[in-house]
Scaffold this motif. Sequence first.
Motif, mmCIF file in Angstrom:
data_model
loop_
_atom_site.group_PDB
_atom_site.id
_atom_site.type_symbol
_atom_site.label_atom_id
_atom_site.label_comp_id
_atom_site.label_asym_id
_atom_site.label_seq_id
_atom_site.Cartn_x
_atom_site.Cartn_y
_atom_site.Cartn_z
ATOM 1 N N VAL A 196 8.746 -10.010 -29.890
ATOM 2 C CA VAL A 196 8.033 -10.683 -28.804
ATOM 3 C C VAL A 196 7.361 -11.943 -29.355
ATOM 4 N N VAL A 197 7.694 -13.098 -28.768
ATOM 5 C CA VAL A 197 7.029 -14.357 -29.113
ATOM 6 C C VAL A 197 5.767 -14.439 -28.268
ATOM 7 N N GLN A 198 4.590 -14.356 -28.933
ATOM 8 C CA GLN A 198 3.330 -14.220 -28.211
ATOM 9 C C GLN A 198 2.541 -15.512 -28.095
ATOM 10 N N GLY A 199 2.688 -16.412 -29.058
ATOM 11 C CA GLY A 199 1.863 -17.615 -28.984
ATOM 12 C C GLY A 199 2.041 -18.490 -30.201
ATOM 13 N N VAL A 200 1.078 -19.379 -30.403
ATOM 14 C CA VAL A 200 1.121 -20.316 -31.512
ATOM 15 C C VAL A 200 -0.281 -20.419 -32.108
ATOM 16 N N GLU A 201 -0.347 -20.696 -33.398
ATOM 17 C CA GLU A 201 -1.627 -20.879 -34.072
ATOM 18 C C GLU A 201 -1.642 -22.229 -34.759
ATOM 19 N N ILE A 202 -2.689 -23.005 -34.522
ATOM 20 C CA ILE A 202 -2.863 -24.323 -35.138
ATOM 21 C C ILE A 202 -3.823 -24.184 -36.319
ATOM 22 N N SER A 203 -3.457 -24.749 -37.461
ATOM 23 C CA SER A 203 -4.310 -24.688 -38.650
ATOM 24 C C SER A 203 -4.348 -26.054 -39.326
ATOM 25 N N ASN A 204 -5.342 -26.207 -40.227
ATOM 26 C CA ASN A 204 -5.521 -27.453 -40.988
ATOM 27 C C ASN A 204 -5.549 -28.675 -40.065
ATOM 28 N N VAL A 288 4.556 -13.916 -33.636
ATOM 29 C CA VAL A 288 5.549 -12.991 -33.092
ATOM 30 C C VAL A 288 5.188 -11.575 -33.534
ATOM 31 N N SER A 289 5.547 -10.584 -32.704
ATOM 32 C CA SER A 289 5.257 -9.190 -33.038
ATOM 33 C C SER A 289 6.539 -8.379 -33.011
ATOM 34 N N SER A 290 6.601 -7.384 -33.915
ATOM 35 C CA SER A 290 7.743 -6.483 -33.999
ATOM 36 C C SER A 290 7.336 -5.278 -34.837
ATOM 37 N N ASN A 291 7.857 -4.117 -34.476
ATOM 38 C CA ASN A 291 7.538 -2.875 -35.207
ATOM 39 C C ASN A 291 6.035 -2.623 -35.271
ATOM 40 N N GLY A 292 5.323 -3.037 -34.238
ATOM 41 C CA GLY A 292 3.890 -2.793 -34.196
ATOM 42 C C GLY A 292 3.060 -3.722 -35.052
ATOM 43 N N LYS A 293 3.680 -4.768 -35.627
ATOM 44 C CA LYS A 293 2.949 -5.711 -36.473
ATOM 45 C C LYS A 293 3.096 -7.131 -35.923
ATOM 46 N N THR A 294 2.069 -7.940 -36.173
ATOM 47 C CA THR A 294 2.097 -9.348 -35.772
ATOM 48 C C THR A 294 2.357 -10.214 -36.999
ATOM 49 N N HIS A 295 3.287 -11.146 -36.873
ATOM 50 C CA HIS A 295 3.659 -12.041 -37.964
ATOM 51 C C HIS A 295 3.387 -13.481 -37.539
ATOM 52 N N LYS A 296 3.088 -14.311 -38.544
ATOM 53 C CA LYS A 296 2.922 -15.741 -38.311
ATOM 54 C C LYS A 296 4.037 -16.469 -39.045
ATOM 55 N N VAL A 297 4.888 -17.128 -38.280
ATOM 56 C CA VAL A 297 6.043 -17.825 -38.835
ATOM 57 C C VAL A 297 5.746 -19.321 -38.850
ATOM 58 N N LYS A 298 5.630 -19.882 -40.038
ATOM 59 C CA LYS A 298 5.264 -21.286 -40.173
ATOM 60 C C LYS A 298 6.386 -22.179 -39.655
ATOM 61 N N LEU A 299 6.018 -23.193 -38.881
ATOM 62 C CA LEU A 299 7.006 -24.078 -38.262
ATOM 63 C C LEU A 299 7.164 -25.359 -39.085
ATOM 64 N N PRO A 300 8.377 -25.683 -39.514
ATOM 65 C CA PRO A 300 8.597 -26.960 -40.208
ATOM 66 C C PRO A 300 8.429 -28.127 -39.232
ATOM 67 N N SER A 301 7.806 -29.187 -39.707
ATOM 68 C CA SER A 301 7.692 -30.400 -38.888
ATOM 69 C C SER A 301 8.846 -31.356 -39.137
ATOM 70 N N LEU A 302 9.542 -31.165 -40.270
ATOM 71 C CA LEU A 302 10.661 -32.030 -40.611
ATOM 72 C C LEU A 302 11.663 -31.238 -41.430
ATOM 73 N N TRP A 303 12.944 -31.400 -41.084
ATOM 74 C CA TRP A 303 14.030 -30.734 -41.805
ATOM 75 C C TRP A 303 14.807 -31.766 -42.603
ATOM 76 N N ASP A 304 15.312 -31.349 -43.761
ATOM 77 C CA ASP A 304 16.137 -32.275 -44.526
ATOM 78 C C ASP A 304 17.586 -32.203 -44.031
ATOM 79 N N SER A 305 18.465 -32.943 -44.690
ATOM 80 C CA SER A 305 19.852 -33.017 -44.239
ATOM 81 C C SER A 305 20.613 -31.722 -44.450
#
Length: 365
Positions: A196-204, A288-305
Amino acid sequence: MSTEPPTPPAGQPAGQPPDAQNQPSGPSQRTPEAGPFFGPQPGNPTVWVSPPDPDRYAREQSQLARDALAAAREANRSSRRSNRIAIAACAVAAVLAALALYPQFQTNSRDQAEVDEKESVEAGSPVKLSPGESFNYSGWWVTDSDLGDKHFGDVFDTTVYDYNKPSFAWLFKHWTPLNWKNASFNTLSVHEKTTVVQGVEISNLNCKKPISRTILASPEIGSGGDLTPPAEYAVDVEAPKPALRKLVNDRPGELAENLTLEQGDQRTIQISFFSTKRACTFEASLKVSSNGKTHKVKLPSLWDSNDKAETYTFRVSPPPGNLTYDSYYKAAYVPETALHPKITSFPSRHVVWHKGNPEYVGPMH
């Protein structure tokens, strides 16, 4: 010369020494002249016997000992041969048993490897990210440096991914999107249970006054034409509690519903990060949550080739309060039949503003 023995005197039995008739009866006595034999024995005057041997017992015992030692050595050699044969037989049996069990061992190893891999996947992030196609760029970019001045007249190459020459990669790395930063991710669910995609977290988060040095309009790009539309969200990074919201008229709307993904599902998620008051840099994580746990998946702002994360720092800036910049540039096809657009300048009067969003109204070439 004749070698026959002398004929005994008359009256002396043959084979009897000449002085035998003079020897006393009873036990015979040995004399030096008698040699190695004794005289005739009572009752049997013609039989000669060997004398008693005092070393015979010792010799016999020594011989018995030597025979016993030889037998022991032979038994030891036989035992060693038997042991070697037994060890060799055991080794052959072990090899044959191992060969017989090897296919099962391979199967068990593969099964265990699959179990280990599954446990590792289930213990890790519920989703895997890769860069998604995004055709919802802001179209306008700003900077506090003189990048536009340096590259005036240069070709903007839309066919390469180069950080050091005018291209989209160059824009993504060195310029700041105006008003919102659009990020697109292919999101693959890898857990066995529902994700389940639950939301987003902003840091720094770090914000300052808006950028006002240079503004540039990027080239137009076509629509994606995806068969499955992306899940579009908007986030106000300056909100007290940033959250995933619906994208309504290019602005953050009401709170968005959770997105559910089953194992193997892949969905493009497109997030527009908005800033309306200050220029901000920040990092973002998908919750995101799965198996009863919540995970934070860091989003890249830029991808290389190679589709690997290059950086994780996002940038976005609103226009300054007076809607004025020092320099104005656009990357446009001049003339329109040109293969690649070029970076050219234009006056500020060729831009009109609608609720903080610019629109180019000058000549097209």
